[in-house]
Design an enzyme around this catalytic site. Sequence first.
Site, PDB file in Angstrom:
ATOM      1  N   CYS A  73      -0.609  21.480  39.529  1.00  0.00           N
ATOM      2  CA  CYS A  73      -1.571  22.559  39.267  1.00  0.00           C
ATOM      3  C   CYS A  73      -2.938  22.147  39.800  1.00  0.00           C
ATOM      4  O   CYS A  73      -3.280  20.971  39.834  1.00  0.00           O
ATOM      5  CB  CYS A  73      -1.660  22.833  37.768  1.00  0.00           C
ATOM      6  SG  CYS A  73      -2.758  24.224  37.366  1.00  0.00           S
ATOM      7  N   ASP A  94      -5.622  22.571  38.384  1.00  0.00           N
ATOM      8  CA  ASP A  94      -6.459  22.200  37.236  1.00  0.00           C
ATOM      9  C   ASP A  94      -7.163  20.854  37.471  1.00  0.00           C
ATOM     10  O   ASP A  94      -6.518  19.860  37.811  1.00  0.00           O
ATOM     11  CB  ASP A  94      -5.579  22.122  35.979  1.00  0.00           C
ATOM     12  CG  ASP A  94      -6.405  22.043  34.708  1.00  0.00           C
ATOM     13  OD1 ASP A  94      -7.210  21.097  34.583  1.00  0.00           O
ATOM     14  OD2 ASP A  94      -6.259  22.929  33.843  1.00  0.00           O
ATOM     15  N   ARG A 103      -8.232  18.737  35.601  1.00  0.00           N
ATOM     16  CA  ARG A 103      -7.909  17.641  34.674  1.00  0.00           C
ATOM     17  C   ARG A 103      -6.607  16.929  35.013  1.00  0.00           C
ATOM     18  O   ARG A 103      -6.201  16.011  34.298  1.00  0.00           O
ATOM     19  CB  ARG A 103      -7.833  18.193  33.240  1.00  0.00           C
ATOM     20  CG  ARG A 103      -9.143  18.783  32.760  1.00  0.00           C
ATOM     21  CD  ARG A 103      -8.951  19.634  31.534  1.00  0.00           C
ATOM     22  NE  ARG A 103      -8.136  20.836  31.827  1.00  0.00           N
ATOM     23  CZ  ARG A 103      -7.842  21.772  30.919  1.00  0.00           C
ATOM     24  NH1 ARG A 103      -8.266  21.653  29.684  1.00  0.00           N
ATOM     25  NH2 ARG A 103      -7.116  22.818  31.272  1.00  0.00           N
ATOM     26  N   HIS A 138       1.510  21.160  33.477  1.00  0.00           N
ATOM     27  CA  HIS A 138       0.782  20.534  32.367  1.00  0.00           C
ATOM     28  C   HIS A 138       0.677  21.514  31.207  1.00  0.00           C
ATOM     29  O   HIS A 138       0.668  22.729  31.406  1.00  0.00           O
ATOM     30  CB  HIS A 138      -0.613  20.078  32.825  1.00  0.00           C
ATOM     31  CG  HIS A 138      -1.528  21.204  33.192  1.00  0.00           C
ATOM     32  ND1 HIS A 138      -2.488  21.689  32.341  1.00  0.00           N
ATOM     33  CD2 HIS A 138      -1.603  21.980  34.315  1.00  0.00           C
ATOM     34  CE1 HIS A 138      -3.133  22.691  32.937  1.00  0.00           C
ATOM     35  NE2 HIS A 138      -2.612  22.896  34.133  1.00  0.00           N
ATOM     36  N   CYS A 151      -1.765  25.186  30.401  1.00  0.00           N
ATOM     37  CA  CYS A 151      -2.118  25.645  31.756  1.00  0.00           C
ATOM     38  C   CYS A 151      -2.764  27.047  31.718  1.00  0.00           C
ATOM     39  O   CYS A 151      -2.201  27.990  31.160  1.00  0.00           O
ATOM     40  CB  CYS A 151      -0.866  25.667  32.635  1.00  0.00           C
ATOM     41  SG  CYS A 151      -1.214  26.155  34.340  1.00  0.00           S
TER      42      CYS A 151
HETATM   43 CO    CO Z   1      -2.745  24.668  35.180  1.00  0.00          CO
END
Ligand code: CO
Length: 192
Positions: free
Chosen positions: A40, A42, A44, A96, A99
Amino acid sequence: MPFTLLENNREWSRKMREQDPEYFERLANQQSPRFLWIGCSDSRVPANEITGLAPGEVFVHRNISNRVENWDRNILAVLQFAINQLRVEHIIVCGHHGCGGIKAATEGTEEGPLGDWILPIRRMVQDAPLQREDFASENDWINYLCEQNVREQVRVLRKNFCIREAERAGQQVQLHGWVYGLNDGLIRDLGV
Ligand code: CO
């Protein structure tokens, strides 16, 4: 603000060369990663950092909710290159918990390109064997969907033309479905 990034970069480059004077020369000449990471976007979930892999060790593709869509030329090209040229041995789909793309799909309010991207995820949410009422909390439900999403992407990969061709030719490509916990920083193998 961007200047901080460039300063960080100069410092990083200096440190790397200090530790290993030929580091960049070697890397510039070739990459031979054994892993393709589909994760992803993302911020993090940085692939290299959470797996302890150095530059040159993992080929990375990231998009919202780590999707493998058959109409997405971007990921299809990544797969073709990673399998045929780089000859990666492992393809890891790593989702994750928590999400945002999955959450958005349960809410279904996005429009524009983001809405288009999330549409197939909404379908997955609707077709999932378990629904919201089967879970004690909203978070548990979302996390379940995050894991379902990874399983679905691995299933899509199994049917991918490049992967099937490679396997027919005797090239070993192992598929993995993982999920990363934002709360503890740990990756769990979903065993798909
Ligand atoms: Co995500």
